[in-house]
Write an enzyme that holds these catalytic residues in place. Sequence first.
Site, PDB file in Angstrom:
ATOM      1  N   ARG A  51       0.820  -1.222   0.000  1.00 34.60           N
ATOM      2  CA  ARG A  51       0.000   0.000   0.000  1.00 34.60           C
ATOM      3  C   ARG A  51       0.847   1.263   0.000  1.00 34.60           C
ATOM      4  NH1 ARG A  51      -5.343  -0.179   3.642  1.00 34.60           N
ATOM      5  NH2 ARG A  51      -5.684   1.599   2.264  1.00 34.60           N
ATOM      6  N   LYS A 183      15.551 -25.703   6.438  1.00 33.73           N
ATOM      7  CA  LYS A 183      16.875 -25.796   7.053  1.00 33.73           C
ATOM      8  C   LYS A 183      17.627 -27.019   6.527  1.00 33.73           C
ATOM      9  CE  LYS A 183      15.596 -23.423  11.312  1.00 33.73           C
ATOM     10  NZ  LYS A 183      16.512 -22.299  11.107  1.00 33.73           N
ATOM     11  N   HIS A 241       5.874 -26.242  13.405  1.00 35.66           N
ATOM     12  CA  HIS A 241       7.300 -26.554  13.367  1.00 35.66           C
ATOM     13  C   HIS A 241       7.615 -27.921  13.970  1.00 35.66           C
ATOM     14  CE1 HIS A 241       7.807 -22.616  11.928  1.00 35.66           C
ATOM     15  NE2 HIS A 241       8.011 -21.982  13.052  1.00 35.66           N
TER      16      HIS A 241
END
Length: 489
Positions: A51, A183, A241
């Site tokens: 924006r 990772k 996770h």
Amino acid sequence: MVSRVIPVDPFDLVIFGGTGDLARRKILPGLFRRFCAGQMPDAARIIGAARSDMDTDAYRQMVSDAIDEFGGDLAKECDARDAFLKLIGYIAIDARGETGWADLQEAMKGKGRVEAYYFSVSPALFGDLAERLQQWGMADEDARIVVEKPFGRDLETARDLNATLAAYFDEHQIYRIDHYLGKETVQNLMAVRFGNMLFEPLWNSQYVDHIQITVAETVGVGGRGEYYDKSGAMRDMVQNHLMQLLCLIAMEPPARFDPDAVRDEKLKVIRALDPVESYEIVRGQYQAVPMEESEHPGYRTAVGDAKSRTESFLALKTHISNWRWAGTPFYLRTGKRMSARSSEITVVFKDTPHSIFAEDAGRHRNVLSIRLQPNEGITLGVTIKEPGPGGMRLIDVPLDMTFADALGEDGADHVDAYERLIMDVIRGNQTLFMRGDEVEAAWAWTDPIIEGWELRHDVPKPYDSGSDGPTDAFELMRRDGRDWREVSP
């Protein structure tokens, strides 16, 4: 040892929320590092969309500043910045209005290449962006969207979100990104398990005593207090996770290294998880240490709610009810303001069935430790004789493969998780991204646990900032005759 870089095809990447914190800290510096590594073609285009009222030159300056601040040494040593900035464009856009959409449509018209749209915005805007992309003819078969967690806050909202996205995009076009899966060591879980004959025959309840998964952070909630107090450790860390780490360590070998084959096996793990009883879970909330209160305020001060019952620490025990893992407990632990920053998966093998050594030789077990951060690497503890005279005394020594040592300072461990995952989006590889049914299955397991402590009006156990969590978490293990591995960097 320098990792081999495979260039991707030309692409267009639009970053909605292109002026936001995630774009500045991770996405844009990561793309620059991939450009410096030769993985991004000169014909690629990156368009920031937000924006903010600025022109392309101003946005390029913002990108350059972000590279200076967050790009790391590799980015600072790269002399390709001007060439990279030429790939950058900017369009001021309103996610819920009409401003900027015609300009974006014109910019994306007729390129005949991969089109990726990164929703680096609040989940409340996902539906609006998906709808606008379809209305303006950009949700075609070449389009891919990347969405950040949280993927809902419970099963109902996750289903609603999946249904909203599915109204405009097919599942193979939706990339639910969890940076933990990018990772290097997380991916090495599959390589270690399925690329070595040494481990797979032992990877079951006959030989494994238990498995621990720890994700410890030294930071508090910081500027995320308002969000975190509505989420807590379960929603913020465990449901996504730690759940994904659990799936990768416990899943069956897929038929092939294929996105859906891998995700099918992960889904089976989630659906086989046992419910967690109230006595198998410990919630904690960090409190200030008096001498450090001004520098590290307690959780309730940080979130501005003196009566908050949101957990900043969670430890639990669960089982997987299948043939491979029946009887082997899995212990999960995560927390903020702990003694050290550490993410580690520990596989503790059982004792030998019979010891030929005297009792004073001690009890020794093989332990496989997979360190995700920091100092990514894998260590296998092996029992040997202690050197010297005086009889047979046993000690444990590590067979250590720290990636920085084994692969060299220029190895693949320098690649940030976001870099790897964004390149996977461009390649169309969904292996490391969560599928919609995975997300819903994870919430189906998580929701009853949360509902349970809410109905019981449980209050999190206090623990000192800089400690290893509440004492009850240690009792969770000790009553089973086990101990948590020490949280160490």
